[in-house]
Design an enzyme around this catalytic site. Structure first.
Site, PDB file in Angstrom:
ATOM      1  N   SER A  71       0.324  -1.689  -0.307  1.00 38.77           N
ATOM      2  CA  SER A  71      -0.250   0.311  -0.028  1.00 38.77           C
ATOM      3  C   SER A  71       0.677   1.592  -0.116  1.00 38.77           C
ATOM      4  CB  SER A  71      -0.838  -0.249   1.194  1.00 38.77           C
ATOM      5  OG  SER A  71      -1.567  -0.632   0.726  1.00 38.77           O
ATOM      6  N   ALA A  86       6.318  -0.788   3.790  1.00 38.50           N
ATOM      7  CA  ALA A  86       4.801  -1.466   4.633  1.00 38.50           C
ATOM      8  C   ALA A  86       5.629  -1.454   6.117  1.00 38.50           C
ATOM      9  CB  ALA A  86       4.155  -2.381   4.240  1.00 38.50           C
ATOM     10  N   ASN A 268       7.620  -7.306  11.434  1.00 39.07           N
ATOM     11  CA  ASN A 268       6.938  -6.450  11.036  1.00 39.07           C
ATOM     12  C   ASN A 268       5.742  -6.204  11.468  1.00 39.07           C
ATOM     13  OD1 ASN A 268       6.372  -8.483   9.551  1.00 39.07           O
ATOM     14  ND2 ASN A 268       5.361  -6.420   7.544  1.00 39.07           N
ATOM     15  N   CYS A 270       2.701  -7.767  10.994  1.00 40.12           N
ATOM     16  CA  CYS A 270       1.529  -9.450  10.475  1.00 40.12           C
ATOM     17  C   CYS A 270       2.706 -10.451  10.736  1.00 40.12           C
ATOM     18  CB  CYS A 270       0.928  -8.928   9.429  1.00 40.12           C
ATOM     19  SG  CYS A 270      -0.708  -7.384   9.165  1.00 40.12           S
ATOM     20  N   GLY A 271       4.314  -9.835  10.845  1.00 42.27           N
ATOM     21  CA  GLY A 271       5.070 -10.876  11.424  1.00 42.27           C
ATOM     22  C   GLY A 271       5.951 -12.054   9.934  1.00 42.27           C
ATOM     23  N   GLU A 272       5.487 -11.500   8.708  1.00 39.91           N
ATOM     24  CA  GLU A 272       6.047 -11.755   7.851  1.00 39.91           C
ATOM     25  C   GLU A 272       6.708 -11.580   7.066  1.00 39.91           C
ATOM     26  OE1 GLU A 272       3.288  -9.998   7.600  1.00 39.91           O
ATOM     27  OE2 GLU A 272       3.907  -8.679   5.964  1.00 39.91           O
ATOM     28  N   PRO A 418      -0.073 -10.685   4.511  1.00 41.19           N
ATOM     29  CA  PRO A 418      -1.734 -10.672   3.986  1.00 41.19           C
ATOM     30  C   PRO A 418      -2.480 -10.601   3.160  1.00 41.19           C
ATOM     31  CG  PRO A 418      -0.613  -9.705   5.976  1.00 41.19           C
ATOM     32  CD  PRO A 418       0.419  -9.718   5.110  1.00 41.19           C
ATOM     33  N   GLY A 420      -3.718  -7.540   2.701  1.00 41.79           N
ATOM     34  CA  GLY A 420      -5.141  -7.411   3.313  1.00 41.79           C
ATOM     35  C   GLY A 420      -5.948  -7.000   1.984  1.00 41.79           C
ATOM     36  N   THR A 421      -5.233  -4.757   1.702  1.00 41.88           N
ATOM     37  CA  THR A 421      -5.841  -4.189   0.794  1.00 41.88           C
ATOM     38  C   THR A 421      -6.058  -4.504  -0.571  1.00 41.88           C
ATOM     39  OG1 THR A 421      -5.295  -2.329   2.815  1.00 41.88           O
ATOM     40  CG2 THR A 421      -6.205  -1.761   0.327  1.00 41.88           C
ATOM     41  N   ILE A 422      -4.524  -4.541  -0.798  1.00 38.49           N
ATOM     42  CA  ILE A 422      -4.187  -5.233  -2.233  1.00 38.49           C
ATOM     43  C   ILE A 422      -5.060  -6.289  -3.194  1.00 38.49           C
ATOM     44  CG2 ILE A 422      -2.342  -4.052  -2.125  1.00 38.49           C
ATOM     45  CD1 ILE A 422      -0.385  -6.749  -1.991  1.00 38.49           C
TER      46      ILE A 422
HETATM   47  O1  CDP Z   1      -2.009  -4.996   1.227  1.00 37.94           O
HETATM   48  P1  CDP Z   1      -1.550  -3.879   2.108  1.00 37.94           P
HETATM   49  O2  CDP Z   1      -0.145  -3.901   0.867  1.00 37.94           O
HETATM   50  O3  CDP Z   1      -2.455  -2.677   2.620  1.00 37.94           O
HETATM   51  O4  CDP Z   1      -0.495  -4.529   3.332  1.00 37.94           O
HETATM   52  P2  CDP Z   1      -0.924  -5.912   3.812  1.00 37.94           P
HETATM   53  O5  CDP Z   1      -0.318  -7.243   2.859  1.00 37.94           O
HETATM   54  O6  CDP Z   1      -2.078  -6.646   4.498  1.00 37.94           O
HETATM   55  O7  CDP Z   1       0.516  -6.029   5.016  1.00 37.94           O
HETATM   56  C1  CDP Z   1       1.354  -5.759   4.619  1.00 37.94           C
HETATM   57  C2  CDP Z   1       2.405  -5.452   5.478  1.00 37.94           C
HETATM   58  O8  CDP Z   1       2.530  -4.002   5.983  1.00 37.94           O
HETATM   59  C3  CDP Z   1       1.876  -5.362   6.994  1.00 37.94           C
HETATM   60  O9  CDP Z   1       2.942  -6.699   7.977  1.00 37.94           O
HETATM   61  C4  CDP Z   1       2.160  -4.388   8.536  1.00 37.94           C
HETATM   62  O10 CDP Z   1       3.795  -4.001   8.226  1.00 37.94           O
HETATM   63  C5  CDP Z   1       2.386  -3.133   7.697  1.00 37.94           C
HETATM   64  N1  CDP Z   1       0.764  -2.541   7.086  1.00 37.94           N
HETATM   65  C6  CDP Z   1       0.367  -1.952   8.602  1.00 37.94           C
HETATM   66  O11 CDP Z   1       1.503  -1.411   8.732  1.00 37.94           O
HETATM   67  N2  CDP Z   1      -0.671  -0.748   8.843  1.00 37.94           N
HETATM   68  C7  CDP Z   1      -1.587  -1.825   8.689  1.00 37.94           C
HETATM   69  N3  CDP Z   1      -2.967  -1.088   8.475  1.00 37.94           N
HETATM   70  C8  CDP Z   1      -1.637  -2.830   7.516  1.00 37.94           C
HETATM   71  C9  CDP Z   1      -0.813  -3.602   6.758  1.00 37.94           C
END
Ligand code: CDP
Length: 570
Positions: A71, A86, A268, A270-272, A418, A420-422
């Site tokens: 993101s 991130a 980070n 989410c642990g990955e 994860p 989450g958003t992408i």
């Molecule tokens: O999909 P997106 O790129 O938004 O993020 P993700 O794959 O869900 O999360 C990747 C990493 O982004 C997480 O492990 C965090 O380091 C960071 N992250 C964050 O700082 N704050 C959030 N609200 C979501 C993700």
């Protein structure tokens, strides 16, 4: 190509806006902006580089939803902030100055959309003495509350709330307090917490004996605890509300590509992504579902296109390191010394449906290994080619690759995020997770309830003449079709959801991906509500036996505010 949900997410948080908050770019402009900003890096290595050609390749890869960077890259590339990563890990040394420097640095990172991980293990335990004032130290957990409040006060990039990881070594004197610090679920809410497990501790658990707690300052033993009891407490708390997770610190360090630079003490949020203090990493994920082609009426994964996308994605992520605007000089220096990138994937559960492979089958495990091995091998191939053109990462000579004779531009290339958003932007299933619900109710802003169905499931049901709104509502309520006799067996076998998958299968899938992942794998092991503590313990033990770097569990219904419920998504 973009779904309505994708456009909503992009409009809310990613597109450029004017003073009134109205978007001044369209999603397509966003992909152009990002492609242009990231392609520029080619010129740093070759004055005659065809930047336009690279830009077109990057644009095509994103606009066709085959690849998406994390993101912050989508939000900030080609814009004044320019912070693209991130993941960050910040050190916390045992002094007031250092602790509050870290609070400030975390705030700066959160403001730019990044997440921060910390180890609190270097702080002296609560009650130990403070030389300068003659007082007593407050200990890691009380300082975590300070970081938590600071995070609360800073909203990331305007709308993204800061996320943190807090880790404490299992041999820290305050470990018992730490394990229970989120018992009250309204506290420390901006943190995920994990216990840093050592090999020595696991040995003590297996041998049913005591182990030593060490004062981080004096390095002396302060007391002993009975290891199986501590392990029990971790399991009980995780069973109660999903936390703490565990990370296997010694194992992470065994895979540290440049041990001479120091020890990895945190990941980070989410642990990955395990990182060294002050290191940052940018992630990107390939959407496998966008790489499916139909041949002779059956779906298959287009490996030629997969290969091309992996190579272009590694090129993209290496360029991100070059054009990134780092929030601190120390972060810039550390990140440039290892040039870690984390390429992963999403849409794995989607393609299993199309390939007619149940997620909880040995065939799915075989596919996971095949796909991930292909991804890692091809990513390393590209990193090697980049090294020939641009040079190896600066600490290469001290790295494990040197002795293996593997020329690399990046100290790590693969991570499973994860997404989450992408994954919403790409309309794909997230990361390597199974589908949560084939049909579900989404609450929209004005309290309307929308029934949504997995698009491929809907297509198959329509083709077979089985689709009806009533049936989809029933599926949304029940969360699984495993027992529904009105649906043919072959469909019930393939369209499995998270609830049909045993915790054991979840862990085995995580292990299959971890086998070919340099960094770590983001995955939640879901348990049914009626699971016992013993079930949780078995999964933690299995995670250790299968060589995972960490594990996160969640028992259905064990937290008040559950992000995803069967039948209801907010
Ligand atoms: O999909 P997106 O790129 O938004 O993020 P993700 O794959 O869900 O999360 C990747 C990493 O982004 C997480 O492990 C965090 O380091 C960071 N992250 C964050 O700082 N704050 C959030 N609200 C979501 C993700």
């Amino acid at each position: 190509m973009l779904s309505k949900n994708a456009v909503t997410v992009l409009e809310r948080r990613y597109l450029k806006k004017d003073a009134d908050g109205k978007p001044t770019e369209k999603p397509d402009d966003l992909f152009k902006r990002v492609a242009q900003a990231i392609a520029q890096a080619d010129k740093e290595y070759d004055l005659d580089a065809d930047v336009k050609q690279t830009q077109d390749i990057f644009y095509e890869m994103m606009s066709s939803l085959k690849f998406m960077p994390n993101s912050p890259t989508l939000m900030n590339a080609g814009r004044p902030l320019g912070q693209l990563s991130a993941c960050f890990v910040l050190p916390i040394a045992d002094s007031m100055e250092d602790i509050f420097d870290a609070v400030k640095n975390a705030a700066l990172i959160h403001k730019s959309g990044g997440g921060t991980g910390f180890s609190f293990s270097r702080l002296r335990g609560a009650g130990s003495s403070v030389n300068s004032t003659g007082g007593v130290a407050s200990g890691p957990v009380s300082f975590m509350k300070v970081f938590n409040s600071a995070t609360e006060a800073v909203k990331q990039g305007g709308t993204r709330r800061g996320a943190n990881m807090g880790i404490l070594r299992v041999d820290h004197p305050d470990i018992i307090d730490f394990i229970q610090c989120k018992k009250n679920t309204t506290e420390i809410t901006n943190f995920n917490i994990s216990v840093g497990i050592t090999e020595e501790f696991m040995k003590a658990v297996n041998e049913k004996r005591e182990y030593s707690l060490i004062d981080p300052h004096s390095k002396k033993e302060v007391k002993k605890l009975y290891a199986p009891e501590v392990f029990d407490l971790i399991v009980t708390m995780a069973w109660t509300n999903g936390e703490p997770g565990i990370v296997f610190l010694d194992r992470i360090n065994r895979d540290n590509p440049v041990p001479k630079l120091g020890e990895v003490e945190s990941t980070n949020p989410c642990g990955e992504q395990p990182l060294l203090p002050y290191e940052s990493c940018n992630l990107g994920s390939i959407n496998l579902d966008a790489l499916m082609v139909k041949k002779g009426g059956e779906y298959e994964l287009d490996y030629d296109e997969f290969r091309k996308t992996i190579k272009n994605a590694v090129h993209f992520l290496d360029n991100v390191i070059a054009v990134n605007n780092y929030p601190l000089q120390e972060i810039r220096d550390m990140t440039l010394s290892t040039r870690k990138i984390g390429l992963g994937l999403m849409g794995f559960a989607d393609i299993l449906y199309k390939l007619k492979i149940p997620y909880n089958s040995s065939e799915a495990i075989e596919l996971a290994e095949k796909v991930m091995k292909f991804l890692r091998d091809t990513a390393r191939e590209e990193s090697c080619e980049l090294a020939k053109q641009r040079g190896t990462f600066p600490t290469y000579d001290e790295s494990i690759f040197k002795s293996q004779g593997l020329v690399q531009r990046n100290a790590t290339v693969t991570t499973i995020a994860p997404t989450g958003t992408i994954s919403i932007i790409c309309g794909a299933s997230s990361g390597i997770e199974p589908i949560f619900g084939l049909s579900y109710i989404r609450n929209v802003m004005d309290n309307d309830e929308l029934l949504e169905t997995h698009p491929y499931f809907e297509q198959v049901m329509e083709e077979r003449g089985l689709y009806s709104k009533e049936l989809m509502s029933k599926i949304a309520k029940e969360g699984t079709i495993a027992h529904m006799e009105e649906i043919p067996q072959d469909i019930r076998d393939v369209f499995v959801t998270a609830h049909d998958i045993t915790p054991d299968s979840h862990v085995r899938m995580q292990a299959a991906f971890q086998k070919y992942t340099d960094n770590a794998v983001s995955k939640t092991v879901n348990f049914p509500r009626e699971a016992t503590k013993e079930d949780v313990r078995k999964v933690y033990e299995l995670a250790y036996d299968l060589g995972l770097k960490g594990v996160t569990i969640y028992r259905d219904g064990s937290r008040d505010a559950q992000v995803l419920n069967i039948g209801k998504v907010n």
